[in-house]
Scaffold this active site. Structure first.
Site, PDB file in Angstrom:
ATOM      1  N   PRO A  31       8.393  -6.421   6.738  1.00 18.35           N
ATOM      2  CA  PRO A  31       8.362  -5.348   7.748  1.00 18.35           C
ATOM      3  C   PRO A  31       7.093  -4.526   7.635  1.00 18.35           C
ATOM      4  O   PRO A  31       6.657  -4.193   6.528  1.00 18.35           O
ATOM      5  CB  PRO A  31       9.580  -4.490   7.375  1.00 18.35           C
ATOM      6  CG  PRO A  31       9.849  -4.769   5.936  1.00 18.35           C
ATOM      7  CD  PRO A  31       9.385  -6.176   5.676  1.00 18.35           C
ATOM      8  N   GLN A  85      15.682  -2.766   9.388  1.00 17.32           N
ATOM      9  CA  GLN A  85      15.459  -1.947   8.194  1.00 17.32           C
ATOM     10  C   GLN A  85      15.639  -0.456   8.493  1.00 17.32           C
ATOM     11  O   GLN A  85      15.066   0.062   9.447  1.00 17.32           O
ATOM     12  CB  GLN A  85      14.063  -2.167   7.620  1.00 17.32           C
ATOM     13  CG  GLN A  85      13.938  -1.508   6.255  1.00 17.32           C
ATOM     14  CD  GLN A  85      12.533  -1.506   5.719  1.00 17.32           C
ATOM     15  OE1 GLN A  85      11.638  -0.926   6.328  1.00 17.32           O
ATOM     16  NE2 GLN A  85      12.329  -2.145   4.584  1.00 17.32           N
ATOM     17  N   CYS A 116       8.734   2.434   0.669  1.00 17.47           N
ATOM     18  CA  CYS A 116       7.602   3.013   1.415  1.00 17.47           C
ATOM     19  C   CYS A 116       6.907   4.100   0.590  1.00 17.47           C
ATOM     20  O   CYS A 116       7.554   5.029   0.099  1.00 17.47           O
ATOM     21  CB  CYS A 116       8.085   3.596   2.743  1.00 17.47           C
ATOM     22  SG  CYS A 116       6.717   4.238   3.719  1.00 17.47           S
ATOM     23  N   ASN A 215       6.917 -10.360  -2.974  1.00 16.23           N
ATOM     24  CA  ASN A 215       6.029  -9.879  -1.914  1.00 16.23           C
ATOM     25  C   ASN A 215       4.797  -9.211  -2.521  1.00 16.23           C
ATOM     26  O   ASN A 215       4.892  -8.517  -3.523  1.00 16.23           O
ATOM     27  CB  ASN A 215       6.819  -8.890  -1.020  1.00 16.23           C
ATOM     28  CG  ASN A 215       5.942  -8.063  -0.098  1.00 16.23           C
ATOM     29  OD1 ASN A 215       5.917  -6.840  -0.182  1.00 16.23           O
ATOM     30  ND2 ASN A 215       5.219  -8.714   0.779  1.00 16.23           N
ATOM     31  N   GLY A 216       3.663  -9.462  -1.881  1.00 17.37           N
ATOM     32  CA  GLY A 216       2.437  -8.775  -2.287  1.00 17.37           C
ATOM     33  C   GLY A 216       1.239  -9.695  -2.385  1.00 17.37           C
ATOM     34  O   GLY A 216       1.223 -10.632  -3.180  1.00 17.37           O
ATOM     35  N   ASP A 217       0.257  -9.445  -1.495  1.00 17.44           N
ATOM     36  CA  ASP A 217      -1.063 -10.088  -1.575  1.00 17.44           C
ATOM     37  C   ASP A 217      -1.089 -11.580  -1.247  1.00 17.44           C
ATOM     38  O   ASP A 217      -2.021 -12.266  -1.665  1.00 17.44           O
ATOM     39  CB  ASP A 217      -1.696  -9.876  -2.959  1.00 17.44           C
ATOM     40  CG  ASP A 217      -1.944  -8.414  -3.266  1.00 17.44           C
ATOM     41  OD1 ASP A 217      -1.843  -7.595  -2.344  1.00 17.44           O
ATOM     42  OD2 ASP A 217      -2.235  -8.097  -4.434  1.00 17.44           O
ATOM     43  N   GLY A 239       3.136  -9.831   4.437  1.00 18.91           N
ATOM     44  CA  GLY A 239       2.860  -8.683   5.291  1.00 18.91           C
ATOM     45  C   GLY A 239       1.458  -8.761   5.863  1.00 18.91           C
ATOM     46  O   GLY A 239       1.204  -9.463   6.855  1.00 18.91           O
ATOM     47  N   ARG A 240       0.519  -8.083   5.184  1.00 14.37           N
ATOM     48  CA  ARG A 240      -0.839  -7.982   5.731  1.00 14.37           C
ATOM     49  C   ARG A 240      -1.494  -9.330   5.960  1.00 14.37           C
ATOM     50  O   ARG A 240      -2.323  -9.482   6.860  1.00 14.37           O
ATOM     51  CB  ARG A 240      -1.690  -7.096   4.810  1.00 14.37           C
ATOM     52  CG  ARG A 240      -1.228  -5.638   4.824  1.00 14.37           C
ATOM     53  CD  ARG A 240      -1.787  -4.860   3.658  1.00 14.37           C
ATOM     54  NE  ARG A 240      -1.332  -5.418   2.390  1.00 14.37           N
ATOM     55  CZ  ARG A 240      -1.781  -5.049   1.204  1.00 14.37           C
ATOM     56  NH1 ARG A 240      -2.701  -4.119   1.122  1.00 14.37           N
ATOM     57  NH2 ARG A 240      -1.301  -5.602   0.102  1.00 14.37           N
TER      58      ARG A 240
HETATM   59  C1  LIG Z   1       0.840  -0.892   7.968  1.00 12.85           C
HETATM   60  C2  LIG Z   1       1.990  -1.210   7.045  1.00 12.85           C
HETATM   61  C3  LIG Z   1       3.260  -0.801   7.377  1.00 12.85           C
HETATM   62  C4  LIG Z   1       4.340  -1.073   6.523  1.00 12.85           C
HETATM   63  N1  LIG Z   1       5.595  -0.699   6.903  1.00 12.85           N
HETATM   64  C5  LIG Z   1       6.649  -1.033   6.110  1.00 12.85           C
HETATM   65  C6  LIG Z   1       7.983  -0.757   6.526  1.00 12.85           C
HETATM   66  O1  LIG Z   1       8.236  -0.238   7.622  1.00 12.85           O
HETATM   67  N2  LIG Z   1       8.987  -1.103   5.669  1.00 12.85           N
HETATM   68  C7  LIG Z   1       8.746  -1.706   4.446  1.00 12.85           C
HETATM   69  O2  LIG Z   1       9.693  -2.002   3.715  1.00 12.85           O
HETATM   70  N3  LIG Z   1       7.496  -1.990   4.059  1.00 12.85           N
HETATM   71  C8  LIG Z   1       6.463  -1.693   4.854  1.00 12.85           C
HETATM   72  N4  LIG Z   1       5.191  -2.034   4.475  1.00 12.85           N
HETATM   73  C9  LIG Z   1       5.007  -2.782   3.207  1.00 12.85           C
HETATM   74  C10 LIG Z   1       4.970  -4.291   3.444  1.00 12.85           C
HETATM   75  O3  LIG Z   1       6.210  -4.764   3.915  1.00 12.85           O
HETATM   76  C11 LIG Z   1       4.606  -5.047   2.149  1.00 12.85           C
HETATM   77  O4  LIG Z   1       5.578  -4.756   1.189  1.00 12.85           O
HETATM   78  C12 LIG Z   1       3.243  -4.663   1.602  1.00 12.85           C
HETATM   79  O5  LIG Z   1       2.273  -4.593   2.622  1.00 12.85           O
HETATM   80  C13 LIG Z   1       2.776  -5.680   0.531  1.00 12.85           C
HETATM   81  O6  LIG Z   1       2.794  -6.988   1.029  1.00 12.85           O
HETATM   82  P1  LIG Z   1       1.462  -7.718   1.600  1.00 12.85           P
HETATM   83  O7  LIG Z   1       0.436  -7.698   0.511  1.00 12.85           O
HETATM   84  O8  LIG Z   1       1.916  -9.100   1.960  1.00 12.85           O
HETATM   85  O9  LIG Z   1       1.008  -6.922   2.785  1.00 12.85           O
HETATM   86  C14 LIG Z   1       4.116  -1.756   5.301  1.00 12.85           C
HETATM   87  C15 LIG Z   1       2.828  -2.158   4.971  1.00 12.85           C
HETATM   88  C16 LIG Z   1       1.767  -1.900   5.817  1.00 12.85           C
HETATM   89  C17 LIG Z   1       0.392  -2.371   5.425  1.00 12.85           C
END
Ligand SMILES: Cc1cc2nc3c(=O)[nH]c(=O)nc-3n(C[C@H](O)[C@H](O)[C@H](O)COP(=O)(O)O)c2cc1C
Length: 342
Positions: A31, A85, A116, A215-217, A239-240
């Site tokens: 998310p 969520q 968050c 999750n992460g990176d 995510g990103r």
């Molecule tokens: C712009 C943005 C908004 C996010 N919003 C949420 C959210 O609404 N709920 C949540 O659980 N995590 C949120 N996250 C966290 C991501 O779900 C994820 O845990 C985090 O970015 C690390 O994963 P990644 O490296 O794959 O991005 C958000 C992250 C970003 C960058």
């Protein structure tokens, strides 16, 4: 009433637990508030994501029937299984919001945001701040589980300050009835700094018997294979790495046919995504955005357009043209002009 329904009615969530029906490893879209709206989730699904979450929605806003909150919860059939969520810290409000998700929004699952790090969220005791109040976090879960039949999951971090906080926290979540836990490999204190540490996530997977998603990176398919090769987690959330790049889910179906080979080889050789496919994907998202949100959808799409062209030659020029567009035809014209750069 058949036997399974009988078991269900007796309080054992079985048939309604979609988690059990997913093939492992699960590869899903994490998310992201402001990003993972319905048009983008549909695109991620098109490319192979198996599980998607809504952007976080305030439990208070849902319970007080705020229109925007209900809009955030809207989804299309093709997004199933979808998890809505919620964030909040009042057990009774969270339980009522969960009931709304089950009975009115009719999602497949409810998730709690315990991760968050945004200042305004943490300052008011929400999101990752609740890792520091494990008793209350546990109570929220217990009350919500009681309120609904669809599965409850949580998404969290390694801890508030220490990476080891997740061990007790995850066990508590399991004891209170959570069906799955997604863990971002950073602490609240880290925010998004440093790199995600997956070792504690693997350790949690060995400690609990609920679904554990890491999750992460994750930035590419090789990262997916690398993360899945090291321990028995149930899957990963991206995510990103998917923002401007839903193509990262390309091949999930192929992975499913032979996950062992994918994991051992640290990735298959996937056919490259052509510039034509990229253009069509962007246009499809534009059409979904227009159809779902009207003109506002195309304005909200601008950040996605910028993300799609990030890193390409001429990115600056393409971006400056794309962000001035206000119709799908205009977007198509710009994409056609620069198709060799996509
Ligand atoms: C712009 C943005 C908004 C996010 N919003 C949420 C959210 O609404 N709920 C949540 O659980 N995590 C949120 N996250 C966290 C991501 O779900 C994820 O845990 C985090 O970015 C690390 O994963 P990644 O490296 O794959 O991005 C958000 C992250 C970003 C960058």
């Amino acid at each position: 009433m058949n036997i399974l329904e009988g078991i269900e009615r007796a309080g054992f969530s079985f048939m309604s637990n979609f988690w059990r029906k997913l093939d492992k490893p699960i590869i899903g879209l994490a998310p992201m508030a402001g990003i993972t709206d319905s048009p983008f989730r549909r695109i991620a699904k098109d490319w192979g994501a198996e599980l998607v979450y809504s952007e976080m929605i305030s439990s208070h806003a849902l319970v007080y029937r705020n229109k925007k909150a209900f809009e955030l919860g809207r989804f299309r059939k093709m997004e199933r299984p979808i998890i809505i969520q919620l964030f909040g810290r009042e057990p009774s409000i969270m339980a009522e919001a969960a009931r709304i998700v089950e009975n009115e929004i009719k999602a497949d699952g409810v998730d709690i945001n315990f991760g968050c790090p945004a200042k305004r969220v943490v300052k008011s005791g929400h999101g990752a701040a609740l890792m520091d109040e494990p008793q209350l976090a546990g109570k929220i879960v217990r009350v919500m589980v009681k309120a609904i039949k669809i599965p409850l999951s949580v998404k969290t971090r390694l801890g508030e300050k220490r990476k080891t906080e997740i061990y007790d926290f995850a066990k508590r979540m399991e004891e209170m009835g959570t069906k799955a836990i997604a863990i971002h490999g950073r602490t609240l204190k880290q925010g998004y700094k440093g790199s995600a540490d997956w070792k504690p996530i693997y350790k949690v997977a060995a400690m609990v018997s609920i679904f554990v998603l890491g999750n992460g990176d994750i930035k590419n398919q090789k990262d997916i294979a690398g993360r899945l090769s090291q321990a028995k987690i149930s899957g990963v959330l991206i995510g990103r790495g998917a923002f401007g790049n839903p193509f990262i889910f390309h091949g999930v179906r192929a992975i499913k046919k032979d996950p062992e080979r994918f994991i051992k080889n640290e990735g298959f050789e996937f056919a490259a995504v052509s510039s034509n496919e990229r253009r069509e994907t962007i246009l499809k998202q534009a059409n979904y955005a227009l159809e779902t949100k009207g003109k506002r959808g195309l304005i909200e799409l601008r950040k996605h357009l910028a993300a799609y062209v990030k890193g390409s030659k001429n990115a600056k020029e393409i971006r400056s043209r794309l962000v001035k567009t206000s119709t799908c035809d205009e977007i198509e014209t710009v994409l056609k002009k620069y198709e060799n750069y996509l």
